[in-house]
Structures are given as structure tokens and as C-alpha cells.
Design an enzyme around this catalytic site. Structure first.
Site, PDB file in Angstrom:
ATOM      1  N   ARG A 167       0.841  -1.207   0.000  1.00  0.00           N
ATOM      2  CA  ARG A 167       0.000   0.000   0.000  1.00  0.00           C
ATOM      3  C   ARG A 167       0.878   1.260   0.000  1.00  0.00           C
ATOM      4  NH1 ARG A 167      -3.945   0.880   5.034  1.00  0.00           N
ATOM      5  NH2 ARG A 167      -1.947   0.655   6.110  1.00  0.00           N
TER       6      ARG A 167
ATOM      7  N   SER B 132       2.276 -21.364   8.121  1.00  0.00           N
ATOM      8  CA  SER B 132       2.758 -21.413   9.504  1.00  0.00           C
ATOM      9  C   SER B 132       4.274 -21.417   9.557  1.00  0.00           C
ATOM     10  CB  SER B 132       2.245 -22.654  10.219  1.00  0.00           C
ATOM     11  OG  SER B 132       2.800 -22.702  11.532  1.00  0.00           O
TER      12      SER B 132
ATOM     13  N   LYS C 283      -5.315 -24.499   9.149  1.00  0.00           N
ATOM     14  CA  LYS C 283      -4.332 -23.615   9.792  1.00  0.00           C
ATOM     15  C   LYS C 283      -4.846 -23.170  11.163  1.00  0.00           C
ATOM     16  CE  LYS C 283      -0.943 -20.867  10.770  1.00  0.00           C
ATOM     17  NZ  LYS C 283      -1.136 -19.489  10.974  1.00  0.00           N
TER      18      LYS C 283
ATOM     19  N   HIS D 159      -4.445 -26.019  13.521  1.00  0.00           N
ATOM     20  CA  HIS D 159      -3.008 -26.086  13.817  1.00  0.00           C
ATOM     21  C   HIS D 159      -2.683 -25.123  14.964  1.00  0.00           C
ATOM     22  CE1 HIS D 159       0.914 -24.104  13.533  1.00  0.00           C
ATOM     23  NE2 HIS D 159       1.417 -25.239  13.116  1.00  0.00           N
ATOM     24  N   ASN D 160      -3.181 -23.896  14.873  1.00  0.00           N
ATOM     25  CA  ASN D 160      -2.905 -22.919  15.926  1.00  0.00           C
ATOM     26  C   ASN D 160      -3.567 -23.317  17.242  1.00  0.00           C
ATOM     27  OD1 ASN D 160      -1.768 -21.578  13.746  1.00  0.00           O
ATOM     28  ND2 ASN D 160      -2.510 -19.577  14.396  1.00  0.00           N
TER      29      ASN D 160
ATOM     30  N   GLU E 100      -1.483 -25.809  18.791  1.00  0.00           N
ATOM     31  CA  GLU E 100      -0.296 -25.097  19.304  1.00  0.00           C
ATOM     32  C   GLU E 100      -0.590 -24.503  20.694  1.00  0.00           C
ATOM     33  OE1 GLU E 100       1.325 -22.322  16.350  1.00  0.00           O
ATOM     34  OE2 GLU E 100       1.410 -20.819  17.937  1.00  0.00           O
TER      35      GLU E 100
ATOM     36  N   ARG F 190     -33.534 -33.756  31.705  1.00  0.00           N
ATOM     37  CA  ARG F 190     -34.084 -32.994  30.579  1.00  0.00           C
ATOM     38  C   ARG F 190     -35.543 -33.387  30.328  1.00  0.00           C
ATOM     39  NH1 ARG F 190     -32.118 -33.934  25.706  1.00  0.00           N
ATOM     40  NH2 ARG F 190     -32.448 -31.830  24.950  1.00  0.00           N
TER      41      ARG F 190
HETATM   42  P1  NDP Z   1       0.582  -7.219   9.552  1.00  0.00           P
HETATM   43  O1  NDP Z   1      -0.504  -8.142   9.944  1.00  0.00           O
HETATM   44  O2  NDP Z   1       1.187  -6.347  10.584  1.00  0.00           O
HETATM   45  O3  NDP Z   1       0.037  -6.304   8.352  1.00  0.00           O
HETATM   46  C1  NDP Z   1       0.793  -5.249   7.807  1.00  0.00           C
HETATM   47  C2  NDP Z   1       0.639  -5.194   6.304  1.00  0.00           C
HETATM   48  O4  NDP Z   1      -0.749  -5.027   5.961  1.00  0.00           O
HETATM   49  C3  NDP Z   1       1.378  -4.021   5.708  1.00  0.00           C
HETATM   50  O5  NDP Z   1       1.910  -4.405   4.470  1.00  0.00           O
HETATM   51  C4  NDP Z   1       0.267  -3.002   5.551  1.00  0.00           C
HETATM   52  O6  NDP Z   1       0.551  -2.019   4.557  1.00  0.00           O
HETATM   53  C5  NDP Z   1      -0.861  -3.876   5.106  1.00  0.00           C
HETATM   54  N1  NDP Z   1      -2.177  -3.277   5.285  1.00  0.00           N
HETATM   55  C6  NDP Z   1      -2.824  -3.042   6.445  1.00  0.00           C
HETATM   56  N2  NDP Z   1      -4.023  -2.493   6.197  1.00  0.00           N
HETATM   57  C7  NDP Z   1      -4.142  -2.369   4.851  1.00  0.00           C
HETATM   58  C8  NDP Z   1      -5.159  -1.880   3.980  1.00  0.00           C
HETATM   59  N3  NDP Z   1      -6.320  -1.425   4.459  1.00  0.00           N
HETATM   60  N4  NDP Z   1      -4.912  -1.907   2.650  1.00  0.00           N
HETATM   61  C9  NDP Z   1      -3.763  -2.389   2.165  1.00  0.00           C
HETATM   62  N5  NDP Z   1      -2.780  -2.873   2.935  1.00  0.00           N
HETATM   63  C10 NDP Z   1      -2.955  -2.866   4.265  1.00  0.00           C
HETATM   64  O7  NDP Z   1       1.753  -8.020   8.785  1.00  0.00           O
HETATM   65  P2  NDP Z   1       2.430  -9.449   9.059  1.00  0.00           P
HETATM   66  O8  NDP Z   1       3.449  -9.571   8.017  1.00  0.00           O
HETATM   67  O9  NDP Z   1       2.805  -9.640  10.483  1.00  0.00           O
HETATM   68  O10 NDP Z   1       1.267 -10.482   8.766  1.00  0.00           O
HETATM   69  C11 NDP Z   1       0.604 -10.554   7.523  1.00  0.00           C
HETATM   70  C12 NDP Z   1      -0.465 -11.624   7.592  1.00  0.00           C
HETATM   71  O11 NDP Z   1       0.151 -12.869   7.867  1.00  0.00           O
HETATM   72  C13 NDP Z   1      -1.507 -11.420   8.689  1.00  0.00           C
HETATM   73  O12 NDP Z   1      -2.761 -11.832   8.211  1.00  0.00           O
HETATM   74  C14 NDP Z   1      -1.037 -12.349   9.787  1.00  0.00           C
HETATM   75  O13 NDP Z   1      -2.112 -12.769  10.609  1.00  0.00           O
HETATM   76  C15 NDP Z   1      -0.467 -13.489   8.978  1.00  0.00           C
HETATM   77  N6  NDP Z   1       0.541 -14.297   9.646  1.00  0.00           N
HETATM   78  C16 NDP Z   1       1.491 -13.737  10.425  1.00  0.00           C
HETATM   79  C17 NDP Z   1       2.450 -14.504  11.062  1.00  0.00           C
HETATM   80  C18 NDP Z   1       3.495 -13.855  11.876  1.00  0.00           C
HETATM   81  O14 NDP Z   1       4.282 -14.594  12.487  1.00  0.00           O
HETATM   82  N7  NDP Z   1       3.575 -12.533  11.911  1.00  0.00           N
HETATM   83  C19 NDP Z   1       2.468 -15.971  10.911  1.00  0.00           C
HETATM   84  C20 NDP Z   1       1.496 -16.468  10.000  1.00  0.00           C
HETATM   85  C21 NDP Z   1       0.563 -15.663   9.413  1.00  0.00           C
HETATM   86  P3  NDP Z   1       1.334  -0.643   4.950  1.00  0.00           P
HETATM   87  O15 NDP Z   1       2.775  -1.013   4.927  1.00  0.00           O
HETATM   88  O16 NDP Z   1       0.965   0.305   3.867  1.00  0.00           O
HETATM   89  O17 NDP Z   1       0.854  -0.231   6.303  1.00  0.00           O
END
Ligand code: NDP
Length: 479
Positions: free
Chosen positions: A33, A128, A182, A185-186, A189, A449
Site C-alpha cells: 500500500r 505457519s 491452519k 493447527h494454531n 499449538e 431434561r
Molecule cells: P501485519 O498483519 O502487521 O500487516 C501489515 C501489512 O498489511 C502491511 O503491508 C500493511 O501495509 C498492510 N495493510 C494493512 N491495512 C491495509 C489496507 N487497508 N490496505 C492495504 N494494505 C494494508 O503483517 P504481518 O506480516 O505480520 O502479517 C501478515 C499476515 O500474515 C496477517 O494476516 C497475519 O495474521 C499473517 N501471519 C502472520 C504470522 C506472523 O508470524 N507474523 C504468521 C502467519 C501468518 P502498509 O505497509 O501500507 O501499512
């Protein structure tokens, strides 16, 4: 040159997935974004492979070969819908949107149905392994149509973790199946972590061991049948000493566990499906209890514990306690996994997913947080008998739980006698005894019941539904 795959959403997870694709020789279109993250990725890691950075959604889509594969890795919930709405109009029939975030499977089902009407494939994919996994090889659980897997599967299999050369990635089933698996899985966990925490607590409080000693116990367990990533990192955390105070790390951290919600989703879904995932539920509730600071403050010091010396004879302090706790931990872990797999099978039947439970155990053997030696046995159990009712009756697990039984009961009794909370161990044992029972007191509940609500009951000796005239002559009538 066009990209084989594109990633939009370049926070830790998206960035590492994009790098993983690039390191495997794929040309990767990257977009975020705010352009800053895209620029940063290419500046820092551009040398790792071929990236095509795009500032606009249009340029990003134009840089992809067809069918286009767009991986979305943004915050789950509304942001995912917003990003889908941004990209779907730019795509053409046959293209696919892959949501690799932690979406709720019901959202995935809704999105998949809506995009199918627009001629697009939507692939809700569980990933994961956290940020390290995303970079070095995660466990990947894609849902969506079989056609989409044909075009996408090979790329995902490339970047997935490998066990004996086999990728930890398989087409789980249609629509929301991948995100469902998934989620479970969590949930598993959560249960695993809670059981490990209870084992530590018992060794510390009942056994009188220091965190460093317990770290050694866990390190020993890690080379046995409990061998797993979670046991391994537990030893590391217990060994850690706070630099500032010189105290064990676990003694300087606030004892309130947080959660992001996938454990809660697992339990909510299990309630809908009517599957008793008591191990996962206890783990979610134990986190909630730990986080209830005000209730705890009101109760601690007021609620009396057992009298001093209670349960002191029960193996406290000796090597026997360690062996007993290892048995209780292993048996309780088996129960938690058996429950989680039963939930997957129930959902598979409910939603028509046709999930192969053995394949799930197979792709969890590496890359993900619950990776463990033990998953080999789960895979084998389902390979032997695909329709297994419960893992507990498979030879390997039956041997393990029945062999653990005496120790398991001693540990639960010790915890109760000494007032050490062990909800995971205790509820796992209660579940085991519940499944084992020839007769359960549910017959009495049926009577209650019928008494207050005329809900009727079935009899053990004849067909049909019956009701007793409780308020009148107490004769039985056919309902
Ligand atoms: P975040 O969940 O913190 O999300 C941040 C990202 O989302 C940024 O790129 C941000 O863009 C973008 N974003 C947020 N709102 C919008 C919007 N309205 N429109 C467009 N882009 C948007 O990032 P993570 O990398 O931690 O996680 C990504 C996904 O992966 C999540 O769904 C999370 O649950 C999942 N996940 C995470 C794990 C982990 O260990 N962190 C493990 C497995 C899955 P900008 O830079 O512009 O703000």
C-alpha cells in the site's frame, strides 16, 4: 520479463515470502500500500533474486504472467477485503488471488464464492512458521479449487519446508479448508504450549527444581519421543537469564499470556461442530485466566490452598516425578492432537472438504510451530486407517496412553493435592476416562431434561423415543 508470482503486503511475512520465492529462482512482483516497504525490500534484498517492484496496483498486475497469481499478505479482516476489492477488477478470468494471511475460514468461504462468480480463483492459504518459516520454508496449507492448485501448487511446494525431500505443502481441500486447518493447527499449538507450561510448573513447584535444571530436563525430553520445536525452544527460554537482574527470565516476565484469536476461533468452531476439543479450550481459557489481572488480584490471598505438606509423598523432588510428568505430558499431548484431528474430520464432513488427515500430519512435520517427531506416527495411523474414529485407538497411541496411565493419574492427583493448577493434564485425563467409560452419567442428564422439559429419551433395550409423566403417575409413554 514477467513475474511468475506477485506479493502485495510487504510487512515481515509478505517480505519474507517474496524473498523465499525469489531465492527459488522465481521472478516476483512486489507491491505494498505504501511504496516505502517495496523500495526497502528491493534495496535491501534485491541481490537475492529477481524482483519487479510496482508502485501502483495496475503496474503490479501488468507485470504478472497469466494466469496471474497474486499473493495477499496483509492484516486479516477488513484490510484483506479492501485489497481484494482493489485487485479483483484488474484481473481476468482464470487469474487467482491467494490470501496467505490468517483469515477466518468463514470469511474465506464467503470470498471464494464471491470471486468465483467473477471468474477468479480465490485460494485461502494457511502459512505457519512465523517470519523465519516464511523465509526459509513454511508449512503451507492451501484451500481453493483443484484447478487453482495445479497452477499454484508447484510454486508453493518450491518454497515450502521439506522433509526427506517432500514438501510440507498439500492441497487441503476446497474453499476454506486450508484456513480451517491452519486455525486448528494454531489451536493445537495453544494446547501444546499450555501442557508444556504445566509440566514446567509441576517440576518447579512440586519438584523444587530451578528453571535452569528444568531446561536440562526439557533438553533431555527433546531427544526422546517428545522431540519437537516447542520443547526445544522451551529449554532455551528456561535457560535464559535476565541481564539486568540476574534472575531467570521466566521470573521477570509478567505471567499473563496474550492471544491473537486463532485459538478462540478453533474453540468457537468446535462448539458449532459439537466436537469436544477440551485440551484446546482449556489452553485458551488458561490464557484468559492468566490475563484476568483484576479477578486474580481479588482472589489471590483470599482463596485458601491445601494445608502445608499435602501431597508431599507423591514423588516430589525425585527422578520419578520427572518421569511421571513426561508421561503425563505425552499422554495429554496425544489427547489434544486427537481432539484437533477429530475437529478437522468433523469439519471436512460438514463442509464437504474431503480432507486427508494423514496429509495434514505430513505437512506439519516441518516449517510450522507444532513440528514434532510424533507427527510421523499420526500420519502412519491415518495411512493405515483413513476413517480412524480417534487417534487414541491407533496401536502406537493406544500403547502410549495406556502405558502412561498410572503416571498420568499420579501427576493429576499430585497437582490437585498440592493446589498446582494443571487444567490441561486434568481435562485430558478426564477426556480419556470419558471415552473409555462403558456408561456415562449422561443417562441421568437425559432424565433431568425429560423431567423439566419433556425432551424425551431413548432406552437401551428398545427403539423409539419415550417420556415419563413425571408430574402425574410417572408412567412411561411413547413420545
Ligand atoms: P501485519 O498483519 O502487521 O500487516 C501489515 C501489512 O498489511 C502491511 O503491508 C500493511 O501495509 C498492510 N495493510 C494493512 N491495512 C491495509 C489496507 N487497508 N490496505 C492495504 N494494505 C494494508 O503483517 P504481518 O506480516 O505480520 O502479517 C501478515 C499476515 O500474515 C496477517 O494476516 C497475519 O495474521 C499473517 N501471519 C502472520 C504470522 C506472523 O508470524 N507474523 C504468521 C502467519 C501468518 P502498509 O505497509 O501500507 O501499512
Amino acid at each position: 520479463e514477467k513475474a511468475q508470482i506477485g506479493v502485495t503486503g510487504l510487512a515481515v511475512m509478505g517480505r519474507n515470502l517474496a524473498r523465499n520465492f525469489a531465492r527459488h529462482g522465481h521472478t516476483v512482483a512486489v507491491h505494498n500500500r505504501s511504496y516505502g516497504r517495496t523500495k526497502e525490500l528491493v534495496e535491501e534484498f534485491g541481490h537475492e533474486g529477481a524482483f519487479l517492484p510496482a508502485e501502483s496496483a495496475e503496474d503490479f498486475v501488468a507485470s504478472l504472467e497469466r494466469p496471474r497469481r497474486v499473493v495477499i499478505m496483509v492484516k486479516a479482516g477488513k484490510p484483506t477485503d479492501a485489497v481484494i476489492e482493489e485487485f479483483a477488477p484488474l484481473l481476468e478470468p482464470g487469474d487467482m488471488i491467494i490470501d496467505a494471511g490468517n483469515a477466518h475460514f468463514a470469511d474465506t468461504r464467503r470470498r471464494e464464492a464471491a470471486l468465483k462468480e467473477r471468474g477468479l480463483h480465490f485460494v485461502g492459504t494457511g502459512v505457519s512458521g512465523g517470519e523465519e518459516g516464511a523465509l526459509h520454508g513454511p508449512s503451507i496449507m492451501p484451500g481453493g479449487s483443484p484447478e487453482s492448485y495445479e497452477a499454484l501448487g508447484p510454486l508453493l511446494e518450491d518454497i515450502a519446508a521439506k522433509v526427506d525431500g517432500e514438501p510440507c505443502c498439500v492441497h487441503v481441500g476446497p474453499d476454506g479448508a486450508g484456513h480451517f486447518v491452519k486455525m486448528v493447527h494454531n489451536g493445537i499449538e495453544y494446547a501444546d504450549m499450555q501442557l508444556i507450561a504445566e509440566a514446567y510448573d509441576l517440576l518447579r513447584q512440586a519438584g523444587g527444581h530451578t528453571p535452569a535444571e528444568i531446561a536440562d530436563v526439557f533438553r533431555g525430553w527433546n531427544s526422546g519421543r517428545l522431540g519437537s520445536y516447542l520443547i526445544e525452544i522451551t529449554a532455551e527460554v528456561l535457560r535464559q537469564v535476565d541481564a539486568e537482574t540476574g534472575k531467570p527470565f521466566v521470573d521477570v516476565v509478567v505471567d499473563q499470556a496474550e492471544q491473537k484469536g486463532t485459538g478462540r476461533w478453533t474453540v468457537q468452531s468446535a462448539l458449532d461442530l459439537g466436537v469436544p476439543v477440551s485440551g484446546i479450550a482449556e489452553a485458551v481459557f488458561a490464557r484468559a485466566l492468566s490475563g484476568g489481572a483484576e479477578v486474580r488480584a481479588a482472589a489471590a490471598g483470599k482463596l485458601p490452598g491445601p494445608s502445608a505438606g499435602a501431597g508431599a509423598g507423591a514423588g516430589a523432588g525425585g527422578a520419578d516425578l520427572q518421569a511421571d510428568v513426561e508421561q503425563a505430558l505425552f499422554a495429554s499431548k496425544i489427547v489434544a492432537y486427537a481432539q484437533g484431528f477429530q475437529q478437522i474430520q468433523a469439519a471436512s464432513a460438514e463442509y464437504g472438504w474431503d480432507i486427508d488427515p494423514g496429509a495434514m500430519a505430513k505437512i506439519w512435520r516441518d516449517g510450522c510451530i507444532i513440528r514434532a517427531k510424533f507427527l510421523d506416527h499420526i500420519k502412519r495411523a491415518y495411512d493405515k486407517q483413513a476413517g480412524l474414529q480417534t487417534l487414541l485407538v491407533d496401536d502406537y497411541f493406544l500403547d502410549a496412553v495406556s502405558g502412561a496411565q498410572a503416571a498420568w493419574r499420579r501427576v493429576v492427583a499430585l497437582a490437585a493435592e498440592q493446589g498446582i493448577p494443571a487444567p490441561g493434564f486434568a481435562s485430558a485425563l478426564a477426556y480419556y476416562d470419558g471415552l473409555r467409560a462403558q456408561r456415562l452419567p449422561a443417562a441421568l442428564i437425559q432424565g433431568q431434561r425429560d423431567f423439566f422439559g419433556a425432551h424425551t429419551y431413548r432406552r437401551v433395550d428398545k427403539e423409539g423415543a419415550f417420556h415419563t409423566m413425571w408430574g402425574a403417575d410417572r408412567n412411561e409413554v411413547t413420545a
